[in-house]
Design an enzyme around this catalytic site. Structure first.
Site, PDB file in Angstrom:
ATOM      1  N   LYS A 105     -17.338  27.982 -29.776  1.00 15.26           N
ATOM      2  CA  LYS A 105     -17.917  27.662 -28.427  1.00 15.26           C
ATOM      3  C   LYS A 105     -16.973  28.078 -27.130  1.00 15.26           C
ATOM      4  O   LYS A 105     -15.953  28.204 -27.312  1.00 15.26           O
ATOM      5  CB  LYS A 105     -17.856  25.953 -28.456  1.00 15.26           C
ATOM      6  CG  LYS A 105     -18.799  25.205 -29.143  1.00 15.26           C
ATOM      7  CD  LYS A 105     -20.181  25.298 -28.683  1.00 15.26           C
ATOM      8  CE  LYS A 105     -20.219  23.799 -27.593  1.00 15.26           C
ATOM      9  NZ  LYS A 105     -21.382  23.791 -27.036  1.00 15.26           N
TER      10      LYS A 105
ATOM     11  N   ASN B  78      -1.994  -2.021  13.262  1.00 13.64           N
ATOM     12  CA  ASN B  78      -3.688  -1.962  13.296  1.00 13.64           C
ATOM     13  C   ASN B  78      -3.740  -0.619  14.038  1.00 13.64           C
ATOM     14  O   ASN B  78      -4.930  -0.227  13.757  1.00 13.64           O
ATOM     15  CB  ASN B  78      -3.878  -3.045  14.035  1.00 13.64           C
ATOM     16  CG  ASN B  78      -3.830  -4.439  13.123  1.00 13.64           C
ATOM     17  OD1 ASN B  78      -3.077  -4.397  12.182  1.00 13.64           O
ATOM     18  ND2 ASN B  78      -4.124  -5.595  13.713  1.00 13.64           N
TER      19      ASN B  78
ATOM     20  N   SER C 105     -14.054  24.213 -28.060  1.00 14.13           N
ATOM     21  CA  SER C 105     -14.310  23.127 -28.901  1.00 14.13           C
ATOM     22  C   SER C 105     -13.312  23.001 -29.856  1.00 14.13           C
ATOM     23  O   SER C 105     -12.908  23.902 -30.549  1.00 14.13           O
ATOM     24  CB  SER C 105     -15.583  23.078 -29.150  1.00 14.13           C
ATOM     25  OG  SER C 105     -15.824  22.171 -30.434  1.00 14.13           O
TER      26      SER C 105
ATOM     27  N   GLU D 179     -18.979  21.688 -14.995  1.00 22.87           N
ATOM     28  CA  GLU D 179     -19.552  20.294 -15.484  1.00 22.87           C
ATOM     29  C   GLU D 179     -18.693  19.476 -14.686  1.00 22.87           C
ATOM     30  O   GLU D 179     -18.956  18.300 -14.138  1.00 22.87           O
ATOM     31  CB  GLU D 179     -19.324  20.241 -16.997  1.00 22.87           C
ATOM     32  CG  GLU D 179     -20.395  21.021 -17.566  1.00 22.87           C
ATOM     33  CD  GLU D 179     -20.237  21.077 -19.009  1.00 22.87           C
ATOM     34  OE1 GLU D 179     -19.883  19.904 -19.818  1.00 22.87           O
ATOM     35  OE2 GLU D 179     -19.930  22.188 -19.612  1.00 22.87           O
TER      36      GLU D 179
ATOM     37  N   THR E  75     -39.262  27.361  -9.191  1.00 22.18           N
ATOM     38  CA  THR E  75     -39.543  26.176  -8.737  1.00 22.18           C
ATOM     39  C   THR E  75     -39.801  25.440 -10.042  1.00 22.18           C
ATOM     40  O   THR E  75     -40.581  25.943 -10.909  1.00 22.18           O
ATOM     41  CB  THR E  75     -40.783  26.393  -7.761  1.00 22.18           C
ATOM     42  OG1 THR E  75     -41.773  26.602  -8.307  1.00 22.18           O
ATOM     43  CG2 THR E  75     -40.601  27.089  -6.519  1.00 22.18           C
ATOM     44  N   HIS E  76     -39.434  24.274  -9.965  1.00 22.03           N
ATOM     45  CA  HIS E  76     -39.629  23.091 -11.050  1.00 22.03           C
ATOM     46  C   HIS E  76     -39.189  23.755 -12.238  1.00 22.03           C
ATOM     47  O   HIS E  76     -39.485  23.539 -13.368  1.00 22.03           O
ATOM     48  CB  HIS E  76     -41.287  23.115 -11.344  1.00 22.03           C
ATOM     49  CG  HIS E  76     -42.152  22.753 -10.177  1.00 22.03           C
ATOM     50  ND1 HIS E  76     -42.374  21.348  -9.787  1.00 22.03           N
ATOM     51  CD2 HIS E  76     -42.599  23.464  -9.278  1.00 22.03           C
ATOM     52  CE1 HIS E  76     -43.045  21.358  -8.762  1.00 22.03           C
ATOM     53  NE2 HIS E  76     -43.328  22.604  -8.206  1.00 22.03           N
TER      54      HIS E  76
ATOM     55  N   ASN F  31     -17.376  26.854 -23.387  1.00 27.80           N
ATOM     56  CA  ASN F  31     -17.954  25.831 -22.350  1.00 27.80           C
ATOM     57  C   ASN F  31     -17.854  26.117 -21.062  1.00 27.80           C
ATOM     58  O   ASN F  31     -16.660  26.363 -20.737  1.00 27.80           O
ATOM     59  CB  ASN F  31     -17.700  24.554 -22.921  1.00 27.80           C
ATOM     60  CG  ASN F  31     -18.140  24.316 -24.450  1.00 27.80           C
ATOM     61  OD1 ASN F  31     -19.233  24.833 -24.737  1.00 27.80           O
ATOM     62  ND2 ASN F  31     -17.446  23.353 -24.963  1.00 27.80           N
TER      63      ASN F  31
ATOM     64  N   SER G 188       0.801  -1.129   0.040  1.00 29.77           N
ATOM     65  CA  SER G 188      -0.074  -0.199  -0.204  1.00 29.77           C
ATOM     66  C   SER G 188       0.929   1.247   0.005  1.00 29.77           C
ATOM     67  O   SER G 188       0.385   2.448   0.076  1.00 29.77           O
ATOM     68  CB  SER G 188      -0.807   0.080   1.306  1.00 29.77           C
ATOM     69  OG  SER G 188      -0.233   0.036   2.424  1.00 29.77           O
TER      70      SER G 188
ATOM     71  N   GLN H 275      -7.542  -1.804   4.807  1.00 33.97           N
ATOM     72  CA  GLN H 275      -6.731  -0.799   3.995  1.00 33.97           C
ATOM     73  C   GLN H 275      -6.990  -0.177   2.839  1.00 33.97           C
ATOM     74  O   GLN H 275      -6.774   1.121   2.324  1.00 33.97           O
ATOM     75  CB  GLN H 275      -5.542  -1.887   3.455  1.00 33.97           C
ATOM     76  CG  GLN H 275      -4.587  -1.134   2.587  1.00 33.97           C
ATOM     77  CD  GLN H 275      -3.299  -2.275   2.471  1.00 33.97           C
ATOM     78  OE1 GLN H 275      -2.539  -2.710   3.444  1.00 33.97           O
ATOM     79  NE2 GLN H 275      -3.121  -2.789   1.094  1.00 33.97           N
TER      80      GLN H 275
ATOM     81  N   TYR I 286      -9.766  -5.923  13.600  1.00 33.14           N
ATOM     82  CA  TYR I 286      -9.215  -5.638  12.441  1.00 33.14           C
ATOM     83  C   TYR I 286      -9.203  -6.524  11.314  1.00 33.14           C
ATOM     84  O   TYR I 286      -8.992  -7.815  11.659  1.00 33.14           O
ATOM     85  CB  TYR I 286      -7.545  -5.098  12.724  1.00 33.14           C
ATOM     86  CG  TYR I 286      -7.149  -4.768  11.447  1.00 33.14           C
ATOM     87  CD1 TYR I 286      -7.036  -3.451  10.974  1.00 33.14           C
ATOM     88  CD2 TYR I 286      -6.053  -5.688  10.509  1.00 33.14           C
ATOM     89  CE1 TYR I 286      -6.333  -2.975   9.915  1.00 33.14           C
ATOM     90  CE2 TYR I 286      -5.517  -5.356   9.404  1.00 33.14           C
ATOM     91  CZ  TYR I 286      -5.626  -3.897   9.035  1.00 33.14           C
ATOM     92  OH  TYR I 286      -5.099  -3.471   7.892  1.00 33.14           O
TER      93      TYR I 286
ATOM     94  N   LYS J 284      -8.239   4.205   2.432  1.00 29.83           N
ATOM     95  CA  LYS J 284      -7.264   5.231   2.253  1.00 29.83           C
ATOM     96  C   LYS J 284      -7.553   6.147   1.118  1.00 29.83           C
ATOM     97  O   LYS J 284      -7.584   7.180   0.979  1.00 29.83           O
ATOM     98  CB  LYS J 284      -5.749   4.958   2.473  1.00 29.83           C
ATOM     99  CG  LYS J 284      -5.791   5.147   3.994  1.00 29.83           C
ATOM    100  CD  LYS J 284      -4.438   4.413   4.442  1.00 29.83           C
ATOM    101  CE  LYS J 284      -4.247   3.029   4.504  1.00 29.83           C
ATOM    102  NZ  LYS J 284      -5.442   2.537   5.577  1.00 29.83           N
TER     103      LYS J 284
END
Ligand code: ARG
Length: 443
Positions: free
Chosen positions: A285, A110, A279, A292, A155-156, A287, A23, A324, A319, A327
């Site tokens: 474009k 541990n 683009s 996003e 709203t909506h 963007n 690890s 492991q 444990y 992380k």
């Protein structure tokens, strides 16, 4: 390279097993906290008379040197080691010689990994909190700069009632404030403990573990009150991932609003060129990729939370090596949120509102229908009747294709005698509409 656990084995570990279990390529991020943990641990060993003054001094010097290298950014890992704990043990052996053979007295990885990961969380919670503060500060400044701008509230995703841009931005500041509280709760819920050993505790008296504040670690260390729980709980990781997911959800909703507002259909905002992309095919474009990407990353934040929840749910005490896998998602989520907050803080310093375009939408008289009904109610018309009266007024407007502000006194009076051209003209105004809402305790 010697293993921390090689003694009872007669064969080398299979290379595939090493690859599966190592690890160090990700837990190297715990190096700093591992040094701090060991510096705290040697104080306990000294108190318990398990180290001589000389040995303690040698270990302290070695650990401080390693910590300094880590903090200077010059720390290099050797990927042939299993994990960061083994590697730091090896470095201490190189520096402190025989004294290093006592470093792991009454300690297990541990317990060590829980301590290190908790310290990592404590530090990163504070970093994230700072990022959140800077982010809401930039939203506040943007609101202050645009106090005179009103937008249609939705709203909506349909026109509802006008709102002030400051209130709109403040909604996200309020979410950030609440998230800060959640972060601080997660911080306060973390108790740094030592003495759990592998799972059952150690022979060192609990009093030696209590309240060990060191210059490197100002949150005091306590003796664990249940060693089984300590080595097997990852609640603190899950709590951090939950708060980070909630922050991500808020940033994603804000991003979605901005993506809509930057579209040709809304055209409410101009995002600075430095924060947009183009683009490769369509020359025209511009963007809103930043928003996003932040919206998209939220899925990863949720994934990281669900990942650890599912990983933990079937584990017997205490444990298990499965843990492991806590992380990478943890490190990933903290980084995603901190980076997102940082870029948004910069972006919101340079976003511009397109007042003329917003005004076009505010000209929709239907936005003020509720205000007209409120006016009737304040003049003793029952709300349900007022709702019906204004409904008729809207119907007439749509059918006759006449603006309400252009309707003559007679037409209005036929719908209700309280409806008068001068009154209507006053009501159909975004600022009047916002100011008429007195129920909000603006802070
Ligand atoms: N790398 C492990 C973890 O992150 C800690 C090591 C414990 N290893 C063991 N064989 N008990 O959880």
């Amino acid at each position: 390279m010697t293993k921390l656990w090689g003694g009872r084995f007669s064969k080398q570990t299979n290379a595939l097993v090493e690859e599966l279990s190592n690890s160090i390529h990700f837990d190297y991020k715990l190096a700093k906290y591992d040094c701090i943990g060991s510096l705290t641990h040697i104080e306990i060993l000294k108190k318990a008379k398990l180290l001589t003054v000389t040995e303690h001094g040698q270990l302290k010097k070695a650990l401080k040197e390693i910590l300094k290298t880590v903090e200077s950014g010059k720390f290099k890992i050797d990927e042939s080691f299993e994990d960061i704990h083994s590697y730091i043990q090896h470095l201490v052996e190189k520096k402190a010689g025989k004294a290093a053979l006592k470093l792991h007295t009454c300690r297990s990885r541990n317990d060590q990994v829980v301590f290190d990961t908790k310290l990592y969380c404590l530090e990163n919670i504070l970093v994230t909190e700072k990022c959140l503060l800077a982010f809401s500060e930039s939203l506040k400044k943007l609101g202050d700069k645009n106090k005179d701008i009103f937008i249609p509230g939705y709203t909506h995703l349909q026109h509802a009632i006008p709102v002030a841009i400051t209130d709109y931005l403040d909604a996200y500041c309020k979410m950030a404030e609440a998230d800060e509280t959640k972060l601080l709760n997660a911080y306060n819920n973390i108790t740094l403990t030592m003495g759990s050993g592998a799972l059952a505790g150690t022979f060192i008296n609990a009093k030696h573990y209590d309240s060990k504040k060191t210059s490197e670690c100002d949150k005091g260390v306590e003796a664990a009150t249940n060693s089984l729980e300590t080595v097997s709980s990852r609640d603190f990781v899950i709590e951090c991932l939950s708060v980070l997911s909630i922050i991500g959800m808020h940033l994603s909703r804000l991003s979605e609003d901005m993506i809509l507002w930057a579209s040709q259909e809304f055209d409410f905002v101009d995002i600075d060129d430095a924060f947009c992309t183009g683009s490769s095919l369509m020359p025209q474009k511009k963007n809103p990729d930043v928003f996003e990407l932040i919206r998209g990353q939220t899925g990863r934040l949720y994934g990281n939370l669900v990942n650890v929840l599912v990983m933990m749910k079937g584990l017997p005490l205490s444990y298990n090596r499965d843990m492991q896998h806590d992380k990478e998602p943890l490190f990933d989520s903290f980084k995603i949120v901190q980076d997102a907050l940082e870029v948004l803080t910069a972006l919101f310093k340079n976003i511009k509102f397109k007042k003329a375009n917003i005004q076009k939408q505010l000209d929709d008289e239907c936005l003020y229908a509720t205000d007209i009904a409120d006016y009737l109610v304040q003049n003793k018309v029952a709300f349900k009747d007022a709702h019906g009266i204004v409904g008729k007024l809207v119907q007439l407007k749509l059918q006759s294709k006449t603006n309400i502000v252009d309707m003559d006194a007679k037409t209005l009076a036929e719908i209700h005698p309280l409806l008068k051209p001068n009154v209507i003209k006053k009501i159909i105004n975004p600022e009047t509409s916002v100011k008429a809402k007195k129920s909000i305790k603006r802070t």
